[in-house]
Design a protein around this motif. Structure first.
Motif, PDB file in Angstrom:
ATOM      1  N   VAL A 438      14.841  44.975  40.648  1.00 33.68           N
ATOM      2  CA  VAL A 438      15.524  46.256  40.439  1.00 33.68           C
ATOM      3  C   VAL A 438      14.938  46.986  39.239  1.00 33.68           C
ATOM      4  N   ALA A 439      14.636  46.262  38.160  1.00 38.62           N
ATOM      5  CA  ALA A 439      14.058  46.900  36.976  1.00 38.62           C
ATOM      6  C   ALA A 439      12.718  47.545  37.299  1.00 38.62           C
ATOM      7  N   SER A 440      11.879  46.849  38.088  1.00 42.18           N
ATOM      8  CA  SER A 440      10.558  47.392  38.424  1.00 42.18           C
ATOM      9  C   SER A 440      10.658  48.603  39.346  1.00 42.18           C
ATOM     10  N   VAL A 441      11.503  48.498  40.372  1.00 43.75           N
ATOM     11  CA  VAL A 441      11.600  49.591  41.351  1.00 43.75           C
ATOM     12  C   VAL A 441      12.214  50.839  40.721  1.00 43.75           C
ATOM     13  N   PHE A 442      13.356  50.691  40.068  1.00 44.22           N
ATOM     14  CA  PHE A 442      14.013  51.853  39.470  1.00 44.22           C
ATOM     15  C   PHE A 442      13.253  52.357  38.253  1.00 44.22           C
ATOM     16  N   GLY A 443      12.663  51.440  37.493  1.00 45.26           N
ATOM     17  CA  GLY A 443      11.898  51.875  36.329  1.00 45.26           C
ATOM     18  C   GLY A 443      10.673  52.673  36.691  1.00 45.26           C
ATOM     19  N   SER A 444       9.975  52.274  37.769  1.00 45.62           N
ATOM     20  CA  SER A 444       8.745  52.967  38.158  1.00 45.62           C
ATOM     21  C   SER A 444       9.008  54.249  38.936  1.00 45.62           C
ATOM     22  N   THR A 445      10.169  54.352  39.595  1.00 47.26           N
ATOM     23  CA  THR A 445      10.446  55.532  40.411  1.00 47.26           C
ATOM     24  C   THR A 445      11.363  56.544  39.729  1.00 47.26           C
ATOM     25  N   MET A 446      12.319  56.077  38.912  1.00 48.77           N
ATOM     26  CA  MET A 446      13.309  56.980  38.328  1.00 48.77           C
ATOM     27  C   MET A 446      13.338  56.957  36.800  1.00 48.77           C
ATOM     28  N   GLU A 459      16.253  52.942  31.855  1.00 49.98           N
ATOM     29  CA  GLU A 459      16.943  53.038  33.135  1.00 49.98           C
ATOM     30  C   GLU A 459      16.712  51.772  33.974  1.00 49.98           C
ATOM     31  N   GLY A 460      15.473  51.276  33.950  1.00 55.17           N
ATOM     32  CA  GLY A 460      15.177  50.057  34.694  1.00 55.17           C
ATOM     33  C   GLY A 460      15.959  48.861  34.176  1.00 55.17           C
ATOM     34  N   THR A 461      16.044  48.723  32.844  1.00 59.58           N
ATOM     35  CA  THR A 461      16.789  47.612  32.256  1.00 59.58           C
ATOM     36  C   THR A 461      18.273  47.722  32.561  1.00 59.58           C
ATOM     37  N   ALA A 462      18.827  48.922  32.446  1.00 61.08           N
ATOM     38  CA  ALA A 462      20.262  49.113  32.698  1.00 61.08           C
ATOM     39  C   ALA A 462      20.613  48.803  34.153  1.00 61.08           C
ATOM     40  N   THR A 463      19.822  49.303  35.097  1.00 62.38           N
ATOM     41  CA  THR A 463      20.092  49.018  36.511  1.00 62.38           C
ATOM     42  C   THR A 463      19.879  47.536  36.827  1.00 62.38           C
ATOM     43  N   SER A 464      18.971  46.898  36.099  1.00 63.28           N
ATOM     44  CA  SER A 464      18.748  45.463  36.281  1.00 63.28           C
ATOM     45  C   SER A 464      20.007  44.670  35.921  1.00 63.28           C
ATOM     46  N   ILE A 470      26.556  42.687  39.899  1.00 63.47           N
ATOM     47  CA  ILE A 470      27.011  42.801  41.291  1.00 63.47           C
ATOM     48  C   ILE A 470      26.646  41.546  42.077  1.00 63.47           C
ATOM     49  N   ALA A 471      25.441  41.002  41.834  1.00 64.37           N
ATOM     50  CA  ALA A 471      25.022  39.781  42.529  1.00 64.37           C
ATOM     51  C   ALA A 471      25.944  38.613  42.184  1.00 64.37           C
ATOM     52  N   VAL A 472      26.341  38.508  40.901  1.00 64.73           N
ATOM     53  CA  VAL A 472      27.275  37.449  40.498  1.00 64.73           C
ATOM     54  C   VAL A 472      28.590  37.586  41.257  1.00 64.73           C
ATOM     55  N   ALA A 473      29.081  38.806  41.387  1.00 64.63           N
ATOM     56  CA  ALA A 473      30.321  39.029  42.136  1.00 64.63           C
ATOM     57  C   ALA A 473      30.166  38.615  43.605  1.00 64.63           C
ATOM     58  N   MET A 474      29.003  38.880  44.193  1.00 68.92           N
ATOM     59  CA  MET A 474      28.767  38.470  45.576  1.00 68.92           C
ATOM     60  C   MET A 474      28.719  36.952  45.712  1.00 68.92           C
ATOM     61  N   PHE A 475      28.090  36.291  44.729  1.00 69.59           N
ATOM     62  CA  PHE A 475      28.033  34.821  44.776  1.00 69.59           C
ATOM     63  C   PHE A 475      29.437  34.225  44.679  1.00 69.59           C
ATOM     64  N   LEU A 476      30.307  34.851  43.873  1.00 61.34           N
ATOM     65  CA  LEU A 476      31.685  34.375  43.759  1.00 61.34           C
ATOM     66  C   LEU A 476      32.417  34.437  45.094  1.00 61.34           C
ATOM     67  N   ILE A 477      32.083  35.453  45.888  1.00 55.85           N
ATOM     68  CA  ILE A 477      32.757  35.622  47.178  1.00 55.85           C
ATOM     69  C   ILE A 477      32.296  34.569  48.178  1.00 55.85           C
ATOM     70  N   PHE A 478      30.992  34.299  48.234  1.00 56.05           N
ATOM     71  CA  PHE A 478      30.432  33.465  49.302  1.00 56.05           C
ATOM     72  C   PHE A 478      30.262  31.996  48.918  1.00 56.05           C
ATOM     73  N   ASP A 479      30.240  31.674  47.621  1.00 50.93           N
ATOM     74  CA  ASP A 479      30.044  30.290  47.192  1.00 50.93           C
ATOM     75  C   ASP A 479      31.335  29.785  46.541  1.00 50.93           C
ATOM     76  N   ALA A 480      32.076  28.965  47.260  1.00 48.08           N
ATOM     77  CA  ALA A 480      33.370  28.485  46.766  1.00 48.08           C
ATOM     78  C   ALA A 480      33.235  27.500  45.605  1.00 48.08           C
ATOM     79  N   SER A 481      32.040  26.953  45.377  1.00 53.88           N
ATOM     80  CA  SER A 481      31.866  25.974  44.301  1.00 53.88           C
ATOM     81  C   SER A 481      31.779  26.619  42.925  1.00 53.88           C
ATOM     82  N   ILE A 482      31.653  27.937  42.856  1.00 52.37           N
ATOM     83  CA  ILE A 482      31.539  28.637  41.573  1.00 52.37           C
ATOM     84  C   ILE A 482      32.933  29.003  41.080  1.00 52.37           C
ATOM     85  N   ASN A 483      33.240  28.582  39.863  1.00 50.18           N
ATOM     86  CA  ASN A 483      34.503  28.924  39.203  1.00 50.18           C
ATOM     87  C   ASN A 483      34.173  29.299  37.761  1.00 50.18           C
TER      88      ASN A 483
END
Length: 523
Positions: A438-446, A459-464, A470-483
Motif C-alpha cells: 500500500v505504501a508503494s502504490v499510494f506513495g508512487s501514484t498519489m 501519504e504512502g506511510t499513512a495509508t500503509s 484494517i487487515a488486523v480487524a479482518m484477521f480478528l473476524i476470520f481467525d478465532a485463535s486471535i485474542n
C-alpha cells in the motif's frame, strides 16, 4: 535543514531496542543497548568507506551499510524468545534463545572489528566504544553461558567467517554489509544447528516439519557454492555442463539430503510428505488453490513480457505491476495461516527450494530454461538487483515466511500467544504484503509530501498504517485463535514504528520489516 535518513533509521531502531529493554530488563538487554551504540558509530565509519570505495568487497551500491538495523535483529529476537520461553517454563528453548542472543551480538561485533580494521586513519573514539561494548558482551557471555554453549557460538562465528569470504567474493554488489550480516549470519546459525543435531540423533525431537528448512538451506548452499567454483573453470552454457548440473542436483537431493532428512523424521521423506499432504480434504483444497495462484502469477509474468516485446525494448514493469505479486502472495498466505499453518510451513519451504534452484538455473544459464528465465525476470528488476543474482522475489518469500518459521510454538501456551502475540505469524503479511504494498502504490501514484531526506511520501506511510489496521480487524473476524486482550494501542504503535522504518531504510525492506514487527508483536 536537511535530515539524514540514516539518523532517523537508527532512531527508529533505538526505539525498538528500548521497547525490548523495558519488557525484558536483564543483563542481555543492557548489552543490546551497548551493541546499538557501538554499531551506530561503526556504521558511520563504514558508510564513509563505501563512499570512498575503500571497502574490501563490492557491496550493493547507492545505499548505506545498514549495520545498525541488521546488528540488532538476532540479539533482539533472542531476547524476546527467551522471555516467552521463560514464562512458559521451557528451559531448553530458554537456553537456546540465550545462545541466539549472544551469537547475534558476537557476529555484529566481528563485523564491527572488520570495519574498524580496514579504516584509515584508525578511528580512536569508535575503537574505544566498540571495545567497551565488546567487553560488556564478553563478560555477560562468561557469566550466563556454559562452556558447550560458548563453543556453539564460536562454531557459528567460524562458519560465518568462511561463508562471508565465499559469498561476498562470488556475489559482488548483491548485498550491503548489514544484509550480508543478516543473511549469512542466519545461514551460518542454521547450518551449525543442523550439524549439531545430526551428531546427536538420540536427542532429536519435535515436529518433523521443522527439519525441512535446515536441510533445504544446507542443500541449496552446497549446490550453489560447488557450481559457482566449478563454473569458474568451465563453460556453464553447454549441454554437457547443463546435464552435469542436473545430475549432480539429483545426486545431492536423492543421495544425500533425502537420507539425511529421513534420519530426523524417522521415515522416508517422500512417503511422509505424501501422507502429510493428503491428510484431509482441506489440505487438498488449499493445494489446488495455491496451484491456481501460481498459474496466475506465471500468466502475469508472460503477459508483461509480451507487452515489452510488442512495445519499447526499454519497457520495465512499474511499481504497481510488481506489487501484483505482493497481493498474490497475501492471497496465498492468509488462508494458510488461518486454516493450516503446518501445510503453509512445508509449502513455503518447498517454494524456497524451487526459487533457489531456478535462480541457479538462470544465473549459470543452465539449459534448457536458463536463458528463458533471464529474459522473463529482467523485466521485474529494480535498483536493489544490482548484482549478478535476482533476489527480490526470494526476499519477498522470506519476508512472508520468516514469522511463520520463527513462531515460538514450543514456548506458546497451547500453540497460541495471548494479546498482540496472536498476530505474530501474520507479521510478514502485515509488514510486507499489506503495508509495503500500500505504501508503494499510494506513495508512487498519489503521494506529494515527501519525508525529509528520502523519496518516500507521508501519504504512502499513512495509508500503509491505516491498511494494516484494517487487515488486523479482518484477521480478528476470520481467525478465532486471535485474542488481542486490549493490546490495540501496542499493535498500532508497533505498526507505526515499522512503517517509519520502511520510510527511512535503504536496506531490503521485504526482509527487515517483518523481523522487526515480529519482535514488537512478540513482546
Amino acid at each position: 535543514m536537511q535530515i539524514n535518513p540514516v539518523l532517523v533509521e537508527s532512531t527508529v531502531v533505538l526505539a525498538v531496542v528500548l521497547c525490548v529493554h523495558m519488557v525484558v530488563w536483564n543483563q542481555h538487554s543492557w548489552c543490546s543497548i551497548a551493541l546499538f551504540i557501538q554499531a551506530f558509530y561503526v556504521q558511520h565509519k563504514w558508510d564513509r568507506l563505501l563512499k570512498s570505495g575503500a571497502a574490501v568487497f563490492q557491496f550493493r551500491p547507492g545505499t548505506n551499510s545498514g549495520i545498525v538495523p541488521a546488528s540488532m535483529v538476532m540479539p533482539l529476537l533472542g531476547l524476546v524468545l527467551r522471555e516467552k520461553c521463560s514464562a512458559s517454563g521451557n528451559v531448553y528453548f530458554e537456553r537456546f534463545s540465550m545462545v541466539v542472543t549472544i551469537t547475534g551480538m558476537m557476529l555484529a561485533l566481528f563485523l564491527s572489528l572488520i570495519a574498524l580494521g580496514i579504516t584509515r586513519p584508525m578511528p580512536t573514539n569508535t575503537c574505544v566504544i566498540a571495545g567497551m561494548a565488546g567487553s560488556a558482551i564478553l563478560y555477560t557471555t562468561k557469566q550466563t553461558l556454559t562452556v558447550s554453549e560458548v563453543i556453539e557460538v564460536l562454531e557459528v562465528l567460524l562458519i560465518f567467517v568462511y561463508l562471508s569470504l565465499i559469498v561476498l567474493y562470488l556475489l559482488p554488489r548483491c548485498f550491503t554489509p548489514g544484509e550480508a550480516l543478516l543473511i549469512v549470519g542466519g545461514i551460518s546459525f542454521i547450518v551449525n544447528q543442523l550439524i549439531k543435531r545430526s551428531l546427536n540423533l538420540a536427542e532429536v525431537k519435535g515436529d518433523p516439519v521443522n527439519y525441512f528448512l535446515p536441510v533445504v538451506v544446507l542443500g541449496s548452499l552446497l549446490l550453489g557454492v560447488f557450481f559457482a567454483l566449478l563454473f569458474c573453470f568451465m563453460e556453464s552454457e553447454t549441454w554437457v555442463s547443463s546435464l552435469f548440473f542436473h545430475m549432480m542436483t539429483a545426486v545431492l537431493g536423492l543421495g544425500i539430503l533425502m537420507p539425511w532428512l529421513s534420519l530426523f523424521i524417522g521415515r522416508h521423506p517422500i512417503m511422509w510428505l505424501l501422507d502429510f499432504l493428503t491428510l484431509n480434504d482441506r489440505r487438498l483444497c488449499l493445494l489446488g488453490y495455491w496451484v491456481f495462484l501460481a498459474v496466475v502469477a506465471t500468466c502475469v509474468v508472460f503477459h508483461q513480457n509480451h507487452q515489452r516485446q510488442s512495445g519499447s525494448k526499454k519497457h520495465q514493469a512499474s511499481t504497481v505491476v510488481r506489487k501484483y505479486f505482493h497481493l498474490i502472495v497475501v492471497a496465498t498466505y492468509v488462508p494458510g495461516l488461518i486454516y493450516d499453518r503446518q501445510l503453509l510451513h512445508v509449502a513455503s519451504v518447498g517454494c524456497l527450494a524451487a526459487f533457489l534452484f531456478l535462480e541457479y538455473v538462470r544465473y549459470f544459464r543452465i539449459r534448457p530454461l536458463g536463458q528463458l528465465l533471464r529474459q522473463l525476470l529482467t523485466l521485474f528488476l529494480d535498483e536493489r538487483d544490482s548484482g549478478p543474482l535476482i533476489l527480490t522475489h526470494i526476499y519477498l518469500l522470506l519476508g512472508m515466511s520468516l514469522p511463520l518459521w520463527l513462531f515460538p510454538g514450543p514456548c506458546a501456551p497451547k500453540g497460541i500467544l495471548p494479546g498482540a502475540g496472536g498476530l505474530v505469524p501474520y507479521a510478514g503479511v502485515l509488514a510486507v504484503g499489506v503495508g509495503d504494498t500500500v505504501a508503494s502504490v499510494f506513495g508512487s501514484t498519489m503521494g506529494e509530501i515527501r519525508w525529509p531526506g528520502t523519496k518516500k511520501t507521508m501519504e504512502g506511510t499513512a495509508t500503509s498504517v491505516f491498511a494494516q489496521i484494517i487487515a488486523v480487524a479482518m484477521f480478528l473476524i476470520f481467525d478465532a485463535s486471535i485474542n488481542l486482550n486490549s493490546t490495540y494501542s501496542w499493535i498500532v504503535g508497533s505498526i507505526t514504528l515499522v512503517a517509519m522504518l520502511e520510510a527511512y531504510t535503504s536496506q531490503i525492506d521485504n526482509l527487515l520489516l517483518p523481523l522487526y514487527l515480529f519482535i514488537l508483536l512478540l513482546l
